[in-house]
Enzyme design. Structure first.
Site, PDB file in Angstrom:
ATOM      1  N   LYS A 158       0.915  -1.359  -0.063  1.00 40.13           N
ATOM      2  CA  LYS A 158       0.078  -0.061  -0.110  1.00 40.13           C
ATOM      3  C   LYS A 158       0.837   1.288  -0.058  1.00 40.13           C
ATOM      4  O   LYS A 158       0.203   2.485  -0.542  1.00 40.13           O
ATOM      5  CB  LYS A 158      -0.993  -0.036   1.146  1.00 40.13           C
ATOM      6  CG  LYS A 158      -2.254  -1.049   1.175  1.00 40.13           C
ATOM      7  CD  LYS A 158      -2.803  -1.043   2.326  1.00 40.13           C
ATOM      8  CE  LYS A 158      -4.063  -2.048   2.165  1.00 40.13           C
ATOM      9  NZ  LYS A 158      -5.102  -2.073   3.033  1.00 40.13           N
ATOM     10  N   ASP A 174     -10.140   2.262   2.947  1.00 34.40           N
ATOM     11  CA  ASP A 174     -10.270   1.622   4.074  1.00 34.40           C
ATOM     12  C   ASP A 174     -11.025   2.293   5.077  1.00 34.40           C
ATOM     13  O   ASP A 174     -11.880   1.594   5.718  1.00 34.40           O
ATOM     14  CB  ASP A 174      -8.770   1.160   4.636  1.00 34.40           C
ATOM     15  CG  ASP A 174      -8.246   0.152   3.861  1.00 34.40           C
ATOM     16  OD1 ASP A 174      -8.934  -0.651   3.449  1.00 34.40           O
ATOM     17  OD2 ASP A 174      -6.871   0.091   3.620  1.00 34.40           O
TER      18      ASP A 174
END
Ligand code: ATR
Length: 272
Positions: A66, A102
């Protein structure tokens, strides 16, 4: 020809994302093909470029890439900048756009699926790693009464708070501490963003940390973790991260396709 998408990570074979996105595509009638793609430490960027040059439209990025996806993106959303991480890449008009879904996934699970109002709630976030960076901004957007970040290594909690104070207008009420410093404090919402559950452990929480009516939330998607069992033993409502997983996927789908899927049946299907 369907539009191509993929989740890229290492490991990735366990990922539920292909199943979730296949359900979203079926539900919305979008012509989409979504696969899992394994990358190695040395070929992540090359693998993304290859997928893109072969006509891929977007990717989800999972651990451990990420941060590298954040660096690779040529344009980044505000929430990706705050998280210092990207889990959604969209390949549009010659540029790589990076976003992070997220945190909004967590907030939607808490507010829509679990029916909690976050405004004014005393909120405790455990952990100061990538998972916490990912959700802090969207949690602050909801204006909790306070957001306390507790971590085994206190300096990392303080660094996270410093980062958000410099970026987020609502971050004044954010503070960092160790678990020992939680003694005597109570919270309406306690979120476990540590990786302790993976090792069958939990942070050392004082049992009185839960206020009456509190919710305990473990970002891991496993019905039973030491933290959730601890919360249940105190008579507290406990929820795992399955809803967050589906909601973050839904937000990625919305970014790519412009339509929002219905998450409830997908969550129910995965619970079976
Ligand atoms: P990621 O970026 O994937 O979140 P990380 O940066 O290694 O991974 O962060 C993991 C988090 O879980 C950290 O907050 C870590 O605490 P430390 O910063 O003190 O290492 C926390 N963590 C992991 N195992 C733990 C345990 N057994 N008890 C308490 N906290 C734990």
């Amino acid at each position: 020809m369907p539009d191509k998408y993929a989740v890229i990570g290492n490991p990735v074979a366990h990922s539920k994302s292909p199943l979730i996105h296949a359900e979203f595509a079926r539900q919305t009638g979008e012509d989409v093909k979504y696969v899992a793609m394994l990358a190695t430490h040395s070929d992540f960027e090359a693998a993304v470029e290859r997928f893109r040059s072969e006509g891929g439209r977007g990717m989800n990025v999972t651990l451990p890439f990420k941060h590298r996806a954040h660096a690779l993106a040529q344009k980044r959303s505000r929430r990706a900048e705050q998280a210092l991480a990207v889990n959604t890449l969209a390949f549009e008009s010659g540029a790589i756009h990076g976003d992070n879904t997220d945190g909004v996934g967590l907030v939607r699970d808490l507010t829509v699926n679990l029916g909690r109002v976050l405004r004014g709630q005393r909120t405790l976030l455990m952990g100061a790693g990538g998972a916490s960076y990912g959700v802090c901004g969207p949690l602050l957007d909801e204006h909790p009464a306070e957001l306390v970040v507790a971590n085994r290594t206190k300096s990392k909690a303080l660094a996270l708070c410093e980062h958000f104070r410099s970026l987020h207008p609502a971050a004044r009420g954010v503070s960092g501490c160790s678990y020992e410093e939680l003694a005597g404090r109570r919270f309406d919402l306690v979120i476990n963003a540590t990786s302790a559950s993976l090792g069958g452990e939990m942070p050392e929480l004082p049992p009185a940390v839960f206020a009456p009516g509190a919710l305990a939330y473990d970002m891991l998607y496993s019905r039973s973790t030491p933290f959730l069992e601890f919360a249940r033993a105190q008579g507290v409502q406990a929820a795992d991260g399955l809803g967050m997983l589906v909601e973050q996927a839904a937000e990625s789908f919305r970014i790519w396709r412009g339509v929002g899927p219905d998450t409830a049946p997908v969550i129910a299907m995965l619970r079976l």
